[in-house]
Design an enzyme around this catalytic site. Structure first.
Site, mmCIF file in Angstrom:
data_model
loop_
_atom_site.group_PDB
_atom_site.id
_atom_site.type_symbol
_atom_site.label_atom_id
_atom_site.label_comp_id
_atom_site.label_asym_id
_atom_site.label_seq_id
_atom_site.Cartn_x
_atom_site.Cartn_y
_atom_site.Cartn_z
ATOM 1 N N HIS A 1 57.619 38.300 75.255
ATOM 2 C CA HIS A 1 56.765 39.206 74.488
ATOM 3 C C HIS A 1 56.841 40.598 75.091
ATOM 4 C CE1 HIS A 1 54.067 39.933 71.246
ATOM 5 N NE2 HIS A 1 53.729 38.661 71.097
ATOM 6 N N HIS B 1 47.215 36.075 67.911
ATOM 7 C CA HIS B 1 47.043 35.358 69.173
ATOM 8 C C HIS B 1 45.596 34.899 69.313
ATOM 9 C CE1 HIS B 1 50.741 37.189 71.421
ATOM 10 N NE2 HIS B 1 50.924 37.267 70.097
ATOM 11 N N HIS C 1 55.208 34.508 76.248
ATOM 12 C CA HIS C 1 54.028 34.147 75.453
ATOM 13 C C HIS C 1 54.168 32.706 74.979
ATOM 14 C CE1 HIS C 1 50.955 34.071 72.418
ATOM 15 N NE2 HIS C 1 51.811 34.026 71.417
ATOM 16 N N HIS D 1 50.099 40.896 64.920
ATOM 17 C CA HIS D 1 51.333 41.659 64.719
ATOM 18 C C HIS D 1 52.319 40.955 63.798
ATOM 19 C CE1 HIS D 1 53.839 39.031 67.354
ATOM 20 N NE2 HIS D 1 52.716 38.851 68.019
ATOM 21 N N CYS D 2 53.248 41.751 63.294
ATOM 22 C CA CYS D 2 54.376 41.204 62.556
ATOM 23 C C CYS D 2 55.290 40.495 63.533
ATOM 24 C CB CYS D 2 55.126 42.326 61.838
ATOM 25 S SG CYS D 2 56.579 41.757 60.923
ATOM 26 N N HIS D 3 55.751 39.295 63.159
ATOM 27 C CA HIS D 3 56.615 38.538 64.060
ATOM 28 C C HIS D 3 58.092 38.796 63.811
ATOM 29 C CE1 HIS D 3 57.266 35.663 67.225
ATOM 30 N NE2 HIS D 3 55.947 35.484 67.311
ATOM 31 N N ILE D 4 58.424 39.762 62.962
ATOM 32 C CA ILE D 4 59.784 40.285 62.965
ATOM 33 C C ILE D 4 59.851 41.195 64.183
ATOM 34 C CG2 ILE D 4 61.432 41.765 61.756
ATOM 35 C CD1 ILE D 4 60.277 40.699 59.124
ATOM 36 N N HIS E 1 56.630 39.950 55.533
ATOM 37 C CA HIS E 1 56.307 40.067 56.949
ATOM 38 C C HIS E 1 55.496 38.857 57.411
ATOM 39 C CE1 HIS E 1 57.647 44.243 56.917
ATOM 40 N NE2 HIS E 1 57.004 44.366 55.767
ATOM 41 N N HIS F 1 58.311 32.395 74.000
ATOM 42 C CA HIS F 1 59.304 33.449 73.845
ATOM 43 C C HIS F 1 58.870 34.684 74.615
ATOM 44 C CE1 HIS F 1 56.702 35.649 70.963
ATOM 45 N NE2 HIS F 1 56.428 34.472 70.435
ATOM 46 N N HIS G 1 53.354 30.625 72.218
ATOM 47 C CA HIS G 1 52.982 30.893 70.830
ATOM 48 C C HIS G 1 52.222 29.715 70.233
ATOM 49 C CE1 HIS G 1 54.090 32.888 66.845
ATOM 50 N NE2 HIS G 1 53.515 31.741 66.481
ATOM 51 N N HIS H 1 60.233 44.913 64.032
ATOM 52 C CA HIS H 1 59.065 45.619 63.510
ATOM 53 C C HIS H 1 57.990 45.758 64.589
ATOM 54 C CE1 HIS H 1 60.156 44.242 59.124
ATOM 55 N NE2 HIS H 1 61.117 44.931 59.715
ATOM 56 N N PHE I 1 54.478 47.690 64.664
ATOM 57 C CA PHE I 1 53.813 46.979 63.576
ATOM 58 C C PHE I 1 52.827 45.976 64.165
ATOM 59 C CE2 PHE I 1 55.025 45.201 59.101
ATOM 60 C CZ PHE I 1 53.690 45.101 58.769
ATOM 61 N N HIS J 1 51.236 37.166 62.860
ATOM 62 C CA HIS J 1 50.747 36.194 63.843
ATOM 63 C C HIS J 1 49.535 36.751 64.569
ATOM 64 C CE1 HIS J 1 50.554 33.269 67.021
ATOM 65 N NE2 HIS J 1 51.028 34.074 67.964
#
Length: 499
Positions: free
Chosen positions: A148, A402, A101, A454-457, A397, A146, A103, A460, A465, A400
């Site tokens: 995905h 897209h 992805h 979504h959460c970028h942790i 949290h 990164h 980002h 999660h 998440f 992000h």
């Protein structure tokens, strides 16, 4: 003006597999030296396994180009990207399929190239490849790429991406902006990601530009940023962590923020900077101190953090300083970071009418797909839920979206709204339930397609998440059916699709 308001309680949503079928030339810039190891917008990236020891501990990793972080991809505003991703993975202790992805890239009319496994494409299979083709006509700034797919980027598949603007309106604020001024912050794990899907998600070390030390480990080399006294440097800071957020400081030096998530902002001076997973900042630092070595500190939000022995640290080294670890002290910190003080340098103005949204409705409250109409103003309110019953633990949290940059009309830590000139970004921290945070964002649905929210942790995200914002699905189907190349469909030819 019609405004759709969505109140999102982002808990551990069960993800569904959503399927909508439907030569390197960088222009001259006085502030940049030639990059020796960078890739251009027309490149091939091989994804492969290699044993590395960035903090002194050896482990097999998933790497772009065989390095961690992956190679810098650099381009100029307006360039067309043709990046061929080739999967050479063979270590079955980790995922051997992959996706990448880009980002922060909005992917107008190229949703199919967004690189989100099971949302906009099927994963790339071992020995397979996939050509991402997209243009970036009106974006410039600091980005990153990164994996995905599941939590694969925690195994190493992450790297910087910078689009330079030859007409940067803030160019007179800095003298140097090149590969040497990119700072990638990341957490690092000694175990492969499939062994870490359940909490606690405790990293073993903090890496800065791929180097660091872990408690009880060897005095492994640290990253060094070399500067010349009197020069001004644009440091591009990328939060490439899987979980941790970092408090970033440089002993003896203040920082002037000029960019947040690829959006230039009116300059703000700070002496510390909170960097959450997925976020990016550009800061100008003037090398105005005596010739010496100075600690760069990036302490995470995890407990029992220390700088002893060079942990969570890198080195700012002035030309002429001895080759040794610094002896400088942190602080005092008198100019803390406050997200509400960030305002767009240009293009201010929140879509819709100032104040609360009209015609509030909650869409598909029990599902993972929110269908959004075209060309409308969307407001999303997200209460911090880490302490509420059934809430998502492990905050704050970083969320992000897209396909869009959004206006953060209410930031974490504040209970007021700014509909005039709030910060515009694509990744925002939800803050803490203890402060009754309720982060609120707005954007316009002008980019049809299924977009992940979504959460970028990454742990999660792996556990669900996330939701999909299905933006103007009828328009997206027509648009994508015309734009999507034939080879996109072949990615899924040997894989089952759950609609």
């Amino acid at each position: 003006m019609f405004i759709m308001h969505i109140l999102v309680h982002l808990l551990a949503f069960g993800l569904i597999n959503f399927y909508l079928a439907t030569a390197t030339v960088i222009g001259p810039q006085l502030h940049r030296a030639p990059s020796k190891n960078a890739l251009g917008p027309v490149s091939t990236i091989e994804i492969l396994n290699r044993v590395i020891s960035p903090d002194g501990f050896s482990r097999s990793a998933v790497l772009a180009g065989g390095t961690f972080p992956g190679p810098l991809i650099q381009a100029q505003k307006g360039d067309e990207f043709l990046i061929n991703v080739t999967d050479l993975l063979n270590d079955t202790s980790m995922d051997i399929t992959t996706s990448i992805h880009w980002h922060g890239i909005l992917q107008h009319q190229s949703n199919w190239a967004d690189g989100t496994a099971w949302i906009t494409q099927c994963p790339i299979q071992p020995t397979g490849s996939f050509l991402h083709r997209f243009t970036v006509p009106d974006q410039a700034g600091t980005y990153w790429y990164h994996s995905h797919l599941s939590a694969q980027y925690c195994d190493g598949l992450r790297g910087p991406l910078v689009i330079y603007d030859p007409d940067d309106p803030l160019a007179d604020m800095y003298d140097v902006d090149d590969e040497s001024t990119i700072i990638v912050l990341s957490d690092w794990y000694h175990k492969p990601s499939p062994l870490l899907y359940n909490p606690p998600f405790t990293p073993d070390s903090t890496l800065i530009n791929g180097l660091g030390r872990y408690p009880g480990g060897p005095s492994s080399p640290l990253a060094v940023l070399n500067v010349t006294q009197g020069q001004r440097y644009r440091f591009r800071i990328i939060g490439a962590s899987c979980d941790a957020w970092f408090n970033f400081t440089i002993d003896g030096h203040s920082m002037t923020i000029i960019e947040a998530d690829s959006n230039e902002v009116e300059p703000v001076v700070v002496d510390s900077l909170a960097v959450h997973a997925g976020q990016r900042y550009s800061v100008v630092v003037t090398a105005d101190q005596p010739v010496d070595n100075y600690w760069i500190r990036s302490v995470s939000n995890f407990p029992n953090q220390t700088f002893d022995g060079g942990l969570n640290s890198a080195i700012l080294r002035y030309g002429g300083a001895p080759i040794q670890d610094p002896t400088t002290d942190p602080g005092p910190y008198v100019l803390p970071f406050d997200e509400s003080t960030l305002h767009p340098l240009h293009g201010s103005g929140v879509p819709g009418t100032p104040g609360g949204a009209l015609n509030p409705s909650q869409l598909l409250p029990n599902g993972s797909v929110y269908e959004l109409p075209a060309n409308k103003t969307i407001e999303i309110s997200i209460p911090a839920t880490d302490l509420t019953p059934g809430g998502a633990l492990g905050g704050p949290h970083p969320i992000h979206l897209h396909g869009h940059a959004f206006d953060v009309v209410r930031v974490a830590g504040k209970n007021t709204y700014n509909y005039i000139n709030p910060v515009r970004r694509d990744t925002v921290s939800l803050g803490s339930q203890t402060q009754n945070d309720n982060v609120t964002i707005r954007f316009t649905t002008n980019n049809p397609g299924p977009w992940f929210f979504h959460c970028h942790i990454d742990w999660h995200l792996h556990n669900g998440f996330a939701v999909v914002m299905a933006e103007a699905p009828l328009s997206a189907g027509v648009q994508e059916s015309k734009a999507t190349p034939e080879y996109w469909y072949k990615l899924c030819s040997s894989q089952s699709i759950v609609a």
